[in-house]
Design a protein around this motif. Structure first.
Motif, PDB file in Angstrom:
ATOM      1  N   LEU A  68      -3.148 -12.169  18.503  1.00 33.97           N
ATOM      2  CA  LEU A  68      -2.485 -12.598  19.556  1.00 33.97           C
ATOM      3  C   LEU A  68      -1.783 -13.180  19.580  1.00 33.97           C
ATOM      4  CD1 LEU A  68      -5.818 -11.827  22.118  1.00 33.97           C
ATOM      5  CD2 LEU A  68      -4.069 -10.110  21.261  1.00 33.97           C
ATOM      6  N   PRO A  69      -0.370 -13.681  20.664  1.00 35.16           N
ATOM      7  CA  PRO A  69       0.202 -14.886  20.663  1.00 35.16           C
ATOM      8  C   PRO A  69       0.157 -15.658  20.931  1.00 35.16           C
ATOM      9  CG  PRO A  69       1.316 -13.168  21.730  1.00 35.16           C
ATOM     10  CD  PRO A  69       0.211 -12.821  21.174  1.00 35.16           C
ATOM     11  N   GLU A  70       0.144 -17.045  20.845  1.00 37.82           N
ATOM     12  CA  GLU A  70      -0.202 -17.924  21.407  1.00 37.82           C
ATOM     13  C   GLU A  70      -0.510 -18.377  23.252  1.00 37.82           C
ATOM     14  OE1 GLU A  70      -0.553 -22.796  20.461  1.00 37.82           O
ATOM     15  OE2 GLU A  70       0.945 -21.761  19.103  1.00 37.82           O
ATOM     16  N   ASP A  71       0.283 -17.831  23.701  1.00 32.26           N
ATOM     17  CA  ASP A  71       0.673 -17.621  24.653  1.00 32.26           C
ATOM     18  C   ASP A  71      -0.273 -17.194  26.096  1.00 32.26           C
ATOM     19  OD1 ASP A  71       2.941 -19.513  24.587  1.00 32.26           O
ATOM     20  OD2 ASP A  71       4.802 -17.804  25.280  1.00 32.26           O
ATOM     21  N   ALA A  72      -1.123 -15.914  24.636  1.00 39.62           N
ATOM     22  CA  ALA A  72      -1.595 -15.409  25.418  1.00 39.62           C
ATOM     23  C   ALA A  72      -3.567 -15.800  25.168  1.00 39.62           C
ATOM     24  CB  ALA A  72      -1.900 -13.608  24.785  1.00 39.62           C
ATOM     25  N   LEU A  73      -3.866 -16.773  24.730  1.00 34.28           N
ATOM     26  CA  LEU A  73      -4.641 -17.394  24.270  1.00 34.28           C
ATOM     27  C   LEU A  73      -5.394 -18.042  25.879  1.00 34.28           C
ATOM     28  CD1 LEU A  73      -4.738 -19.043  20.559  1.00 34.28           C
ATOM     29  CD2 LEU A  73      -6.250 -15.957  20.920  1.00 34.28           C
ATOM     30  N   PRO A  74      -5.039 -18.194  26.745  1.00 34.26           N
ATOM     31  CA  PRO A  74      -5.334 -19.146  27.526  1.00 34.26           C
ATOM     32  C   PRO A  74      -5.936 -18.058  28.537  1.00 34.26           C
ATOM     33  CG  PRO A  74      -3.213 -20.093  27.044  1.00 34.26           C
ATOM     34  CD  PRO A  74      -4.161 -19.165  26.297  1.00 34.26           C
ATOM     35  N   TYR A  75      -5.373 -16.884  28.531  1.00 30.92           N
ATOM     36  CA  TYR A  75      -6.115 -16.605  29.510  1.00 30.92           C
ATOM     37  C   TYR A  75      -7.461 -15.691  29.080  1.00 30.92           C
ATOM     38  CZ  TYR A  75      -1.700 -15.695  31.243  1.00 30.92           C
ATOM     39  OH  TYR A  75      -0.259 -16.521  31.525  1.00 30.92           O
ATOM     40  N   PHE A  76      -7.735 -16.414  28.334  1.00 33.47           N
ATOM     41  CA  PHE A  76      -9.280 -15.699  27.672  1.00 33.47           C
ATOM     42  C   PHE A  76     -10.584 -16.549  28.918  1.00 33.47           C
ATOM     43  CE2 PHE A  76      -7.462 -13.439  24.154  1.00 33.47           C
ATOM     44  CZ  PHE A  76      -8.986 -13.744  23.379  1.00 33.47           C
ATOM     45  N   GLY A  77      -9.718 -17.590  29.696  1.00 34.00           N
ATOM     46  CA  GLY A  77     -10.339 -18.084  30.294  1.00 34.00           C
ATOM     47  C   GLY A  77     -10.854 -17.184  31.961  1.00 34.00           C
ATOM     48  N   LEU A  78     -10.230 -15.642  31.856  1.00 34.58           N
ATOM     49  CA  LEU A  78     -10.460 -15.058  32.828  1.00 34.58           C
ATOM     50  C   LEU A  78     -11.921 -14.519  32.585  1.00 34.58           C
ATOM     51  CD1 LEU A  78      -7.158 -13.127  33.198  1.00 34.58           C
ATOM     52  CD2 LEU A  78      -8.145 -14.628  34.855  1.00 34.58           C
ATOM     53  N   ILE A  79     -12.436 -14.236  30.819  1.00 33.06           N
ATOM     54  CA  ILE A  79     -13.413 -14.239  31.309  1.00 33.06           C
ATOM     55  C   ILE A  79     -14.780 -14.208  31.292  1.00 33.06           C
ATOM     56  CG2 ILE A  79     -15.103 -13.490  28.390  1.00 33.06           C
ATOM     57  CD1 ILE A  79     -12.503 -13.289  27.462  1.00 33.06           C
ATOM     58  N   PRO A  80     -14.699 -16.189  31.019  1.00 31.00           N
ATOM     59  CA  PRO A  80     -15.839 -16.992  31.560  1.00 31.00           C
ATOM     60  C   PRO A  80     -15.927 -17.012  33.291  1.00 31.00           C
ATOM     61  CG  PRO A  80     -13.962 -18.573  30.345  1.00 31.00           C
ATOM     62  CD  PRO A  80     -14.397 -16.901  30.278  1.00 31.00           C
ATOM     63  N   LEU A  81     -14.277 -16.431  33.399  1.00 27.62           N
ATOM     64  CA  LEU A  81     -14.326 -16.987  35.042  1.00 27.62           C
ATOM     65  C   LEU A  81     -15.365 -15.556  35.654  1.00 27.62           C
ATOM     66  CD1 LEU A  81     -13.074 -18.363  37.672  1.00 27.62           C
ATOM     67  CD2 LEU A  81     -10.976 -17.093  37.512  1.00 27.62           C
ATOM     68  N   ALA A  82     -14.893 -14.654  34.686  1.00 31.70           N
ATOM     69  CA  ALA A  82     -15.446 -12.679  35.546  1.00 31.70           C
ATOM     70  C   ALA A  82     -16.898 -13.271  35.340  1.00 31.70           C
ATOM     71  CB  ALA A  82     -14.736 -12.228  34.242  1.00 31.70           C
ATOM     72  N   LEU A  83     -16.942 -13.876  34.071  1.00 31.54           N
ATOM     73  CA  LEU A  83     -18.951 -13.872  34.318  1.00 31.54           C
ATOM     74  C   LEU A  83     -19.592 -14.674  34.839  1.00 31.54           C
ATOM     75  CD1 LEU A  83     -19.147 -14.209  30.095  1.00 31.54           C
ATOM     76  CD2 LEU A  83     -19.417 -11.983  31.466  1.00 31.54           C
ATOM     77  N   GLY A  84     -18.843 -15.321  35.401  1.00 28.70           N
ATOM     78  CA  GLY A  84     -19.215 -16.485  36.556  1.00 28.70           C
ATOM     79  C   GLY A  84     -19.277 -16.199  37.466  1.00 28.70           C
ATOM     80  N   LEU A  85     -17.973 -15.235  37.902  1.00 32.28           N
ATOM     81  CA  LEU A  85     -18.128 -14.638  39.505  1.00 32.28           C
ATOM     82  C   LEU A  85     -19.725 -13.355  39.388  1.00 32.28           C
ATOM     83  CD1 LEU A  85     -13.946 -14.623  40.094  1.00 32.28           C
ATOM     84  CD2 LEU A  85     -15.941 -16.201  41.127  1.00 32.28           C
ATOM     85  N   TYR A  86     -19.876 -12.521  38.632  1.00 31.31           N
ATOM     86  CA  TYR A  86     -20.595 -11.092  38.681  1.00 31.31           C
ATOM     87  C   TYR A  86     -21.282 -11.926  38.482  1.00 31.31           C
ATOM     88  CZ  TYR A  86     -23.406  -7.984  36.899  1.00 31.31           C
ATOM     89  OH  TYR A  86     -24.013  -6.506  36.573  1.00 31.31           O
ATOM     90  N   ALA A  87     -22.195 -13.331  38.582  1.00 35.03           N
ATOM     91  CA  ALA A  87     -23.794 -13.880  38.016  1.00 35.03           C
ATOM     92  C   ALA A  87     -24.058 -14.525  39.194  1.00 35.03           C
ATOM     93  CB  ALA A  87     -23.732 -15.172  36.578  1.00 35.03           C
ATOM     94  N   ALA A  88     -22.893 -15.022  39.745  1.00 39.36           N
ATOM     95  CA  ALA A  88     -23.107 -15.803  41.150  1.00 39.36           C
ATOM     96  C   ALA A  88     -23.241 -14.008  42.231  1.00 39.36           C
ATOM     97  CB  ALA A  88     -21.982 -15.947  41.347  1.00 39.36           C
ATOM     98  N   TRP A  89     -22.618 -12.561  42.053  1.00 41.54           N
ATOM     99  CA  TRP A  89     -22.291 -12.171  43.018  1.00 41.54           C
ATOM    100  C   TRP A  89     -24.510 -11.897  42.625  1.00 41.54           C
ATOM    101  CZ3 TRP A  89     -23.578  -7.089  41.323  1.00 41.54           C
ATOM    102  CH2 TRP A  89     -23.361  -6.125  42.826  1.00 41.54           C
TER     103      TRP A  89
END
Length: 202
Positions: A68-89
């Motif tokens: 993956l291009p280096e610029d795409a790596l920060p978007y991996f932050g969406l994974i724990p964010l989504a997991l956290g929101l799902y866990a909270a729900w």
């Protein structure tokens, strides 16, 4: 000082993502009460299962960094964010329910190295989802530091489970707070990864 930050982050991340394992391992201790070698089996099984989790996370994260291009790596932050929101729900939705999930995971299972390893790995989907974005955006040195700290803390996790196994009130407190701590840490981690990487122009 360069290694201190990932070490401290690793400790916090390990605690947040493995509180539920304390409950599960304590149930294995309860099932193995009076049997010889229970601690050894649980310790080896936990290392085997958690080693599999780490290996999967490292392989996936290195693959992401390679393809993956280096610029795409920060978007991996969406994974724990989504997991956290799902866990909270999920925690909010089940706030009035009796949580028997942990008991179900070890029901009818004998205390053996492979059994503990299998349950640990099967219960590690969230761990992999959290570790991959962290590893994908970290340096190789930091990844090694994370892994070494995680592996060192596995022994403490097993000892904590042994302690909890004989103190049910402690287990109940952990169960109650885990549903709050886990989502908060994941959401915070996701936001940090997104911000530090400049995702979405942040």
């Amino acid at each position: 000082m360069e290694l201190l930050t990932p070490i401290l982050q690793a400790i916090g991340l390990f605690v947040a993502t493995n509180i539920d394992d304390i409950i599960i391992l304590s149930l294995f201790y309860a099932r193995g009460a009076g049997q010889r070698g229970t601690t050894r089996k649980i310790l080896l099984g936990q290392y085997l299962g958690f080693g599999g989790i780490l290996l999967a996370a490292v392989v996936v994260s290195l693959g992401a960094r390679s393809f993956l291009p280096e610029d795409a790596l920060p978007y991996f932050g969406l994974i724990p964010l989504a997991l956290g929101l799902y866990a909270a729900w999920r925690a909010w939705r089940n706030r009035d329910d009796d949580d028997d999930d942990e008991e179900a995971k070890v029901a009818d299972k004998q205390v053996g190295v492979l059994t503990v390893a299998a349950v640990t790995f099967a219960n590690g989907g969230d761990n992999i989802g959290v570790y991959v974005p962290v590893f994908a955006t970290a340096s190789t040195t930091a990844i090694i530091a994370y892994c070494l700290v995680f592996l060192a803390l596995v022994s403490l996790l097993v000892l904590a489970a042994k302690y909890v196994a004989t103190r049910r009130p402690v287990a109940e407190v952990l169960e109650r707070w885990e549903h709050i701590l886990f989502p908060l840490v994941l959401i915070g981690l996701g936001i940090v990864i997104l911000l530090e990487g400049g995702a979405f122009g942040l």
